[in-house]
Write an enzyme that holds these catalytic residues in place. Structure first.
Site, PDB file in Angstrom:
ATOM      1  CG  ASN A   1     -13.436 -18.494 -46.471  1.00  0.00           C
ATOM      2  OD1 ASN A   1     -13.920 -17.608 -46.000  1.00  0.00           O
ATOM      3  ND2 ASN A   1     -14.352 -19.266 -47.630  1.00  0.00           N
TER       4      ASN A   1
ATOM      5  CB  CYS B   1     -26.759 -16.350 -44.318  1.00  0.00           C
ATOM      6  SG  CYS B   1     -25.936 -18.074 -45.130  1.00  0.00           S
TER       7      CYS B   1
END
Ligand code: EPU
Length: 419
Positions: free
Chosen positions: A23, A117
């Protein structure tokens, strides 16, 4: 499709080295779009998501190669295309990170709107509202967010909830805007500090690193940067929890203990021994019980949502009952049904999971539903008596480089098989 087969009941013992943070790598890769020249990124993890980001960058005109030592060289002299296609965005929501840099560099960006998602609806309204405050206009056209901006202009951007990639997108746009941008209630995750270091290396002027108010003074020109991706705190935390759950003793090298304040505190309260140095952590549990502790996910420096599922796997074995509350994503308990298949006693009450600890788990066939849920099933499988088979592990490959190989070197009996 690959699956993982784990013969449980082995302690995780020895040493493991963590990779660079997924990330952090994703926004830093996107930031190469901002300025021409050859950027150099060290410690980029080789993952499905970083490969997707490299494909996306290549589709815009960025050329890249790996140095013999592994560092990535990315040349973004030519950035011509500005459309992030549905095919790529649907496999990785973080593709939205190109929105800010493309608007700043080209004044135009077309990015397929990511769908929902497994862990929640996850809109991108904060991203578009923040960029609109800097002067961008957005249309929704055939499922694409189509943004245009003649020249971005600094403004105040306030986040209702601190958004990690939202803060990153606004930062990457603001560094090239005319005048000053102030981001209020900005996310403070360490990955944002890594991005600020890269942007500063490119010539950007940013004040407030590490705080929730960031002040950016736009500049007319940026140049290439050379930067190292920080260690992956979620991978580190996953290994810490695997060692704790199996009653093992593991030294994790090349990590940043200062990025895991909440997990270290919670593990100590659970009765797990944690020692740390500048770039290593030692986790040990010598047969003593795990004590149940409650956890609530929060933006950094609170307990990370990306470790909630793995922590729950540990709590399934604790003495007592723990309450695990998820405040960031509305549907991040998909692992609960799978953990129950291994014998865990968990009930869900709104945003909280009530975990009644048991003496042991039993191996079973389970299915990975998202990246971090998969990691929690691996931890549970390492502890469970008998064999656990985890299918759909392509989720795991998005964010963990060679997880099963690293665990196998630390005593796990785990292998990858094709179904
Ligand atoms: N939100 C909105 N609107 C927006 C943006 C966010 O309502 O426009 C909400 C989200 O739905 C959520 C909250 O704000 O409820 C915070 O979400 P955030 O924007 O911070 O999440 P993100 O930036 O999309 C990153 C990580 C995630 C991690 C979260 C939270 C990257 C590439 N992804 O997502 O990582 O869970 O921050 O820390 O940095 C993972 O690695 O498995 C993963 C999901």
């Amino acid at each position: 499709m690959d699956k993982l087969v784990i013969e449980g009941g082995r302690r995780i013992v020895g040493e493991i080295r963590v990779d660079g943070a997924k990330n952090a790598a994703l926004p830093l890769l996107a930031a190469t779009l901002l300025a021409p020249g050859t950027h150099r990124l060290e410690n980029v993890p080789d993952l499905r998501d970083t490969r997707t980001m490299l494909r996306l960058l290549a589709s815009f005109g960025v050329e890249w190669e790996r140095e013999p030592g592994g560092a990535l060289l990315l040349n973004s002299d030519r950035v011509e295309n500005f459309e992030a296609s549905y095919d790529l965005v649907k496999t990785m929501r973080a593709s939205v990170l190109v929105l800010g840099p493309l608007l700043a560099r080209l004044g135009r960006a077309r990015v397929s709107l990511p769908g929902g998602c497994a862990i929640g609806a996850r809109p991108i309204d904060f991203h578009t509202a923040g960029l609109a405050a800097l002067g961008a206009d957005f249309d929704l056209d055939a499922g694409y967010v189509d943004g245009r901006a003649a020249r971005l202009t600094g403004n105040t951007v306030y986040f209702d909830i601190p958004s990690v990639t939202g803060t990153e997108n606004i930062l990457m746009a603001a560094v090239r805007a005319r005048g000053t941008t102030v981001i209020k209630n900005a996310a403070r995750e360490p990955e944002i500090g890594n991005l600020i270091d890269m942007l500063t290396g490119m010539g950007a002027r940013i004040k407030g690193r590490g705080s929730d108010i960031l002040e950016v003074e736009g500049v007319d020109e940026l140049g290439p940067a050379s930067v190292r991706i920080i260690p992956d705190r979620i991978e580190t935390g996953t290994f810490m929890l695997a060692a704790a759950a199996t009653g093992g003793e593991l030294r994790i090298n090349g990590c940043s203990p200062q990025h895991l304040p909440a997990l270290i505190e919670k593990l100590r309260r659970a009765g797990v021994k944690v020692d740390q140095g500048d770039d290593w952590i030692l986790v040990a549990r010598d047969g003593g019980d795990i004590t149940a502790v409650d956890v609530k996910t929060m933006p950094y420096p609170g307990f990370p949502t990306d470790l909630q599922a793995q922590f729950m796997a540990l709590m399934t074995l604790a003495r007592g009952t723990s309450v695990i509350t998820e405040t960031i994503f509305e549907n991040r308990f998909m692992h609960v049904a799978e953990l129950r298949r291994l014998g865990a006693d968990i009930s869900i009450d709104g945003h909280s999971a009530v975990v009644r600890g048991r003496k042991n788990l039993r191996g079973a066939n389970v299915m990975a539903t998202d990246l971090r849920a998969s990691a929690s099933l691996v931890i549970a499988g390492l502890v469970a008596d008998g064999v656990t088979e985890i299918s759909r592990i392509y989720h795991l490959d998005r964010g963990y480089a060679g997880l099963e190989k690293k665990l196998a070197r630390a005593g796990a009996v785990i292998r990858r098989e094709s179904e």
